[in-house]
Design an enzyme around this catalytic site. Structure first.
Site: not given
Ligand code: NAD
Length: 251
Positions: A58, A84, A146, A159-163, A192
């Site tokens: 992405v 996502n 997030s 990370y917080a700034a990005s979200k 999560i």
């Molecule tokens: P994860 O690491 O299990 O999955 C993230 C996915 O994004 C993976 O499939 C990874 O390959 C893909 N990815 C990363 N960089 C990429 C790129 N440059 N191009 C394409 N794909 C890419 O994480 P998750 O916990 O399933 O998180 C999913 C989303 O939810 C993320 O944006 C994360 O920041 C957000 N989030 C997660 C939590 C948590 O507690 N797990 C909390 C808040 C927000």
């Protein structure tokens, strides 16, 4: 609930993305999921009941645009996009390297922006078609913010700034795209249980659970179910919102 809809989920090879692809497919949508690795994307698509799994980074704006256009062309339209894909790396202020800033912002902020832009273009094209669907929802987009983007978190400044930026992509795009019938919302998960948070110590997990009124960590399905609602017509008057999915966690 989503019969006849065409959906795209980025970063769908595991965690929340995979659960979301599965939830959307289970509700009747034709789902395309993407991952950085093509073989993993195909494997995940088969596991989730998705129509196909494609390779996509992405951070590459041109690749995102080409892929989204291709999906809309192949399936005749694009109704739902879930931006996502995201990364998280912790660093205290004094330890933040420039490379961490670059990779986090290019993936979480620019990656989400590329996806929303491409989705909007594809959805507006559908709306402009003479098919007579004016007045109905032309599309629904959900981005992954997030809880730390809303409240901040020690050791997670980048990370917080990005979200926080991701949440404001949703709020701003919703204002721009509403008149085109495109809804844009964000979900803001708490902690999560996925690979992203697998680095948390048992102590840190217990501390988070202690601060969570519902008394547990979230599951990918908790988030996927909320996303499924937000992209469905049941949420037809909801846009520009950032929905916390955090068990009531107070940071
Ligand atoms: P994860 O690491 O299990 O999955 C993230 C996915 O994004 C993976 O499939 C990874 O390959 C893909 N990815 C990363 N960089 C990429 C790129 N440059 N191009 C394409 N794909 C890419 O994480 P998750 O916990 O399933 O998180 C999913 C989303 O939810 C993320 O944006 C994360 O920041 C957000 N989030 C997660 C939590 C948590 O507690 N797990 C909390 C808040 C927000």
């Amino acid at each position: 609930m989503l019969d006849g809809k065409v959906a795209l989920v980025t970063g769908g090879t595991r965690g929340i993305g995979l659960a979301t692809a599965r939830a959307l497919a289970g509700a009747g949508a034709t789902v395309v999921l993407t991952g950085r690795d093509e073989a993993k994307a195909k494997e995940a698509a088969a596991a989730a009941g998705a129509a196909s799994g494609l390779a996509l980074d992405v951070t590459d704006a041109k690749a995102v645009s080409t892929l989204v256009r291709g999906v809309a062309k192949e399936h005749g339209k694009l109704d739902i996009v879930v931006a996502n894909a995201g990364i998280m790396e912790d660093a205290l202020l004094g330890m933040i390297r420039e490379e961490l800033v670059d990779t986090t912002l290019s993936t979480n902020v620019a990656g989400t922006l590329h996806t929303v832009q491409a989705a909007a273009r594809a959805m507006m094209r559908k709306k402009a078609s003479p098919a007579g669907d004016r007045g109905t929802s032309a599309g629904a987009i959900v981005v992954l913010a997030s809880i730390v983007g809303e409240h901040g978190s020690a050791g997670q400044t980048v990370y917080a700034a990005s979200k926080a930026a991701v949440a404001n992509i949703a709020r701003s795009a919703a204002k721009e795209l509403g008149r085109s019938g495109i809804r844009v919302n964000a979900v803001a998960p708490g902690v999560i249980d996925t690979d992203l948070t697998s680095g948390l110590t048992e102590e840190a997990k217990a501390e988070n659970i202690g601060k969570t009124p519902l008394g547990r960590l979230g599951t990918p399905e908790d988030v996927a179910n909320a996303i499924r609602f937000l992209v469905s017509d049941d949420a037809s008057f909801i846009t520009g919102q950032v929905l916390g999915i955090d068990g009531g966690l107070v940071l």
